[in-house]
Scaffold this motif. Structure first.
Motif, PDB file in Angstrom:
ATOM      1  N   LEU A  39       2.657  -6.205  -6.847  1.00 44.48           N
ATOM      2  CA  LEU A  39       2.203  -5.929  -6.003  1.00 44.48           C
ATOM      3  C   LEU A  39       2.237  -6.440  -4.665  1.00 44.48           C
ATOM      4  O   LEU A  39       1.694  -8.636  -4.811  1.00 44.48           O
ATOM      5  CB  LEU A  39       0.997  -5.306  -5.749  1.00 44.48           C
ATOM      6  CG  LEU A  39       0.475  -5.121  -6.961  1.00 44.48           C
ATOM      7  CD1 LEU A  39      -0.928  -3.531  -7.127  1.00 44.48           C
ATOM      8  CD2 LEU A  39       1.363  -3.140  -6.823  1.00 44.48           C
ATOM      9  N   ASP A  90      -3.012   5.799   1.540  1.00 44.85           N
ATOM     10  CA  ASP A  90      -3.170   3.811   1.886  1.00 44.85           C
ATOM     11  C   ASP A  90      -2.706   3.459   2.545  1.00 44.85           C
ATOM     12  O   ASP A  90      -2.628   4.228   4.229  1.00 44.85           O
ATOM     13  CB  ASP A  90      -1.486   3.373   0.890  1.00 44.85           C
ATOM     14  CG  ASP A  90      -2.058   4.002  -0.697  1.00 44.85           C
ATOM     15  OD1 ASP A  90      -2.975   4.129  -1.404  1.00 44.85           O
ATOM     16  OD2 ASP A  90      -1.129   3.738  -1.795  1.00 44.85           O
ATOM     17  N   PHE A 145       7.839  -2.210  -4.086  1.00 47.62           N
ATOM     18  CA  PHE A 145       6.829  -1.778  -3.302  1.00 47.62           C
ATOM     19  C   PHE A 145       6.759  -0.342  -2.956  1.00 47.62           C
ATOM     20  O   PHE A 145       7.409   0.291  -3.478  1.00 47.62           O
ATOM     21  CB  PHE A 145       6.949  -2.959  -1.170  1.00 47.62           C
ATOM     22  CG  PHE A 145       6.169  -1.650  -0.651  1.00 47.62           C
ATOM     23  CD1 PHE A 145       5.365  -2.583  -0.651  1.00 47.62           C
ATOM     24  CD2 PHE A 145       6.427  -0.624   0.072  1.00 47.62           C
ATOM     25  CE1 PHE A 145       4.867  -2.186   0.612  1.00 47.62           C
ATOM     26  CE2 PHE A 145       5.359  -0.314   1.109  1.00 47.62           C
ATOM     27  CZ  PHE A 145       4.336  -1.441   1.561  1.00 47.62           C
ATOM     28  N   THR A 146       5.592   0.053  -3.455  1.00 46.54           N
ATOM     29  CA  THR A 146       4.941   1.435  -4.007  1.00 46.54           C
ATOM     30  C   THR A 146       4.114   2.099  -3.017  1.00 46.54           C
ATOM     31  O   THR A 146       3.093   1.232  -2.609  1.00 46.54           O
ATOM     32  CB  THR A 146       4.832   1.775  -5.097  1.00 46.54           C
ATOM     33  OG1 THR A 146       3.605   0.684  -5.914  1.00 46.54           O
ATOM     34  CG2 THR A 146       6.080   1.771  -5.964  1.00 46.54           C
ATOM     35  N   TYR A 147       3.603   2.910  -2.669  1.00 48.50           N
ATOM     36  CA  TYR A 147       2.230   3.735  -1.779  1.00 48.50           C
ATOM     37  C   TYR A 147       2.056   5.382  -2.297  1.00 48.50           C
ATOM     38  O   TYR A 147       2.912   5.774  -3.177  1.00 48.50           O
ATOM     39  CB  TYR A 147       2.822   3.617  -0.220  1.00 48.50           C
ATOM     40  CG  TYR A 147       3.974   3.788   0.248  1.00 48.50           C
ATOM     41  CD1 TYR A 147       4.146   4.915   0.694  1.00 48.50           C
ATOM     42  CD2 TYR A 147       5.279   3.376   0.247  1.00 48.50           C
ATOM     43  CE1 TYR A 147       4.465   6.190   1.360  1.00 48.50           C
ATOM     44  CE2 TYR A 147       6.468   4.457   0.609  1.00 48.50           C
ATOM     45  CZ  TYR A 147       5.792   5.213   1.327  1.00 48.50           C
ATOM     46  OH  TYR A 147       7.717   6.546   1.759  1.00 48.50           O
ATOM     47  N   ASP A 157      -3.756  -1.779 -11.511  1.00 46.21           N
ATOM     48  CA  ASP A 157      -2.984  -1.508 -10.490  1.00 46.21           C
ATOM     49  C   ASP A 157      -3.894  -3.194 -10.697  1.00 46.21           C
ATOM     50  O   ASP A 157      -2.601  -4.561  -9.637  1.00 46.21           O
ATOM     51  CB  ASP A 157      -4.154  -1.665  -9.182  1.00 46.21           C
ATOM     52  CG  ASP A 157      -4.065  -0.432  -8.797  1.00 46.21           C
ATOM     53  OD1 ASP A 157      -1.833   0.337  -8.583  1.00 46.21           O
ATOM     54  OD2 ASP A 157      -4.220   0.325  -7.761  1.00 46.21           O
ATOM     55  N   ILE A 205      -1.370   0.202   5.925  1.00 45.57           N
ATOM     56  CA  ILE A 205      -1.181  -1.072   4.863  1.00 45.57           C
ATOM     57  C   ILE A 205      -1.211  -2.110   6.478  1.00 45.57           C
ATOM     58  O   ILE A 205      -1.232  -1.171   7.807  1.00 45.57           O
ATOM     59  CB  ILE A 205       0.736  -0.249   5.441  1.00 45.57           C
ATOM     60  CG1 ILE A 205       1.999  -1.651   6.157  1.00 45.57           C
ATOM     61  CG2 ILE A 205       1.000   0.914   6.541  1.00 45.57           C
ATOM     62  CD1 ILE A 205       3.201  -0.903   6.046  1.00 45.57           C
ATOM     63  N   THR A 217       0.589  -7.566  -1.194  1.00 43.68           N
ATOM     64  CA  THR A 217      -0.557  -8.475  -1.059  1.00 43.68           C
ATOM     65  C   THR A 217      -0.849  -9.117   0.938  1.00 43.68           C
ATOM     66  O   THR A 217       0.298  -9.096   0.952  1.00 43.68           O
ATOM     67  CB  THR A 217      -2.163  -8.797  -1.626  1.00 43.68           C
ATOM     68  OG1 THR A 217      -1.151 -10.019  -1.598  1.00 43.68           O
ATOM     69  CG2 THR A 217      -1.319  -9.088  -3.003  1.00 43.68           C
TER      70      THR A 217
END
Length: 197
Positions: free
Chosen positions: A93, A139, A133-135, A84, A141, A95
């Protein structure tokens, strides 16, 4: 091998199955990884942020201890953290300072009309991320809402202004602002709930 876990269960005690999803996940993970629980499950009622922050700090301390053993290449948590960090360094990523701007494609209420609570089901279109964009389940948001420009324009017309005048927002909004002095149009688009204006 080397996988560790801890569950922070979020819930609302006004519902009959308080933190049920978190409890079931904790039980399932305990069966799969009998020696993998690095900290006991914590149950949170209605976004108790001090408790959440304390749990996060405790988990971070555990991870720091794991980081003191860099030769353990089979440590799942260590590898995820490092991957990460590498992705963030390369701008891969999203942010808080580099958010993904995604349109809402579905929005509908989940609570009955007249309910004291307002829970909304929302779906976002993530195509603009082009797969970056991954999750994972669990997680968090953050959503940065903006009002519809057409609705802001209608309000400005009703106020007999073009919205170009500058206003001081420093005493009007709690929380961080990008700048204290902004135009009325920008303030209406980004900071105010038009339903209460």
């Amino acid at each position: 091998q080397g996988l560790k876990f801890s569950v922070l269960a979020l819930g609302d005690k006004s519902y009959p199955h308080f933190c049920r999803a978190g409890n079931l996940l904790d039980m399932a993970m305990g069966e799969i990884l009998p020696d993998g629980r690095c900290m006991e499950r914590v149950e949170i009622d209605q976004e108790d942020w001090p408790e959440i922050d304390e749990w996060v700090e405790r988990v971070q301390n555990i991870v720091r201890v794991m980081e003191q053993h860099p030769n353990d290449q089979d440590d799942y948590l260590r590898n995820v953290i490092l991957s990460d960090a590498t992705a963030t360094a390369h701008g891969e990523l999203y942010t808080r300072d580099h958010p993904l701007l995604a349109p809402i494609v579905t929005k509908k209420p989940l609570c009955a009309l007249g309910s004291e609570k307002e829970t909304i089901y929302v779906e976002f279109d993530l195509k603009s991320s082009k797969g970056k964009f991954t999750y994972l389940p669990g997680d968090a948001i953050g959503v940065i809402p903006r009002n519809c420009p057409d609705e802001v324009e209608e309000l400005l017309v009703a106020m007999a202004t073009d919205g170009s005048e500058w206003i001081d927002m420093s005493k009007s909004i709690s929380g961080p602002l990008l700048q204290d002095q902004i135009s009325l149009r920008s303030a209406l688009e980004r900071y105010f709930d038009l339903r209460t204006v």
